[in-house]
Motif scaffolding. Structure first.
Motif, PDB file in Angstrom:
ATOM      1  N   UNK A 199      13.992  29.583  10.847  1.00 21.59           N
ATOM      2  CA  UNK A 199      14.472  29.912  12.194  1.00 21.59           C
ATOM      3  C   UNK A 199      13.590  30.908  12.927  1.00 21.59           C
ATOM      4  N   UNK A 200      12.867  31.750  12.218  1.00 14.72           N
ATOM      5  CA  UNK A 200      12.006  32.723  12.905  1.00 14.72           C
ATOM      6  C   UNK A 200      10.721  32.077  13.422  1.00 14.72           C
ATOM      7  N   UNK A 201       9.957  31.343  12.602  1.00 14.36           N
ATOM      8  CA  UNK A 201       8.697  30.797  13.111  1.00 14.36           C
ATOM      9  C   UNK A 201       8.837  29.548  13.975  1.00 14.36           C
ATOM     10  N   UNK A 202       9.928  28.811  13.816  1.00 12.19           N
ATOM     11  CA  UNK A 202      10.127  27.594  14.606  1.00 12.19           C
ATOM     12  C   UNK A 202      11.111  27.882  15.726  1.00 12.19           C
ATOM     13  N   UNK A 203      10.888  27.253  16.843  1.00 16.67           N
ATOM     14  CA  UNK A 203      11.897  27.308  17.894  1.00 16.67           C
ATOM     15  C   UNK A 203      12.940  26.261  17.537  1.00 16.67           C
ATOM     16  N   UNK A 204      14.203  26.645  17.539  1.00 16.88           N
ATOM     17  CA  UNK A 204      15.265  25.729  17.142  1.00 16.88           C
ATOM     18  C   UNK A 204      16.163  25.469  18.344  1.00 16.88           C
ATOM     19  N   UNK A 205      16.362  24.193  18.639  1.00 20.76           N
ATOM     20  CA  UNK A 205      17.222  23.788  19.751  1.00 20.76           C
ATOM     21  C   UNK A 205      18.415  23.011  19.214  1.00 20.76           C
ATOM     22  N   UNK A 206      19.522  23.114  19.929  1.00 15.06           N
ATOM     23  CA  UNK A 206      20.685  22.297  19.604  1.00 15.06           C
ATOM     24  C   UNK A 206      20.543  21.003  20.379  1.00 15.06           C
ATOM     25  N   UNK A 207      20.571  19.901  19.666  1.00 17.78           N
ATOM     26  CA  UNK A 207      20.423  18.599  20.305  1.00 17.78           C
ATOM     27  C   UNK A 207      19.705  17.629  19.389  1.00 17.78           C
TER      28      UNK A 207
END
Length: 170
Positions: free
Chosen positions: A147-155
């Motif tokens: 979760x820190x190095x990757x951008x995480x989106x809901x969808x």
């Protein structure tokens, strides 16, 4: 400029894995990207020994990751309360290579909230799993190493590609 996107995720295990990959690549094309799907490369017929096949697949996926400019990753729970381990490795590899990574999830909330909602049988007392081990409490949707190095989106992959396109246009 041709932007190549590696399409990481457990979709390669679906019964319709090749069609799923084609749908993801078509979605990439909608954004002007070229999708690179792990099953674009197939194990050559002469390689029949399972460990040799595994080694070939590993190298083929690394080659695709090297060709990619960025990665989108399906980070939904897979076979339990964590994302697919192969996908997690690919995210880490891409991050180590300095490639942008956008992951996507189908539900909001912290890791503990998502785990309780989707796999309540894996949870114990609040803040602990069923084995009495602490659940991460950083208000992140996944383990901090994802979760820190990757951008995480809901969808879905579409939302991940939209976010990636926005990030690349900056």
């Amino acid at each position: 400029m041709d932007v190549r996107i590696y399409l990481a995720g457990p979709g390669v295990f679906r019964p319709d894995a090749l069609k799923h990959g084609e749908r993801l690549k078509a979605l990439c094309a909608e954004f002007g990207f070229t999708g690179l799907y792990p099953l674009d490369k197939q194990v050559p017929a002469p390689i029949t020994e399972p460990r040799s096949q595994a080694a070939w697949i590993y190298q083929a996926n690394l080659e695709l990751l090297e060709q990619a400019d960025a990665v989108i990753a399906d980070l939904n729970f897979f076979r339990g309360g964590e994302p697919d381990s192969g996908t997690s490795f690919e995210v880490g590899y891409a991050v180590a290579r300095g490639k942008p990574v956008v992951g996507y999830l189908d539900g909001e909330g912290s890791y503990a909230e998502r785990l309780r909602r989707q796999h309540g049988h894996l949870c114990g007392q609040p803040g602990f799993d069923c084995d009495g081990l602490h659940l991460e409490a950083f208000d992140l949707p996944l383990n901090l190493m994802l979760a820190v190095p990757a951008e995480v989106v809901v969808g879905t992959a579409r939302e991940a590609l939209q976010r990636l396109a926005q990030g690349l246009s900056r």
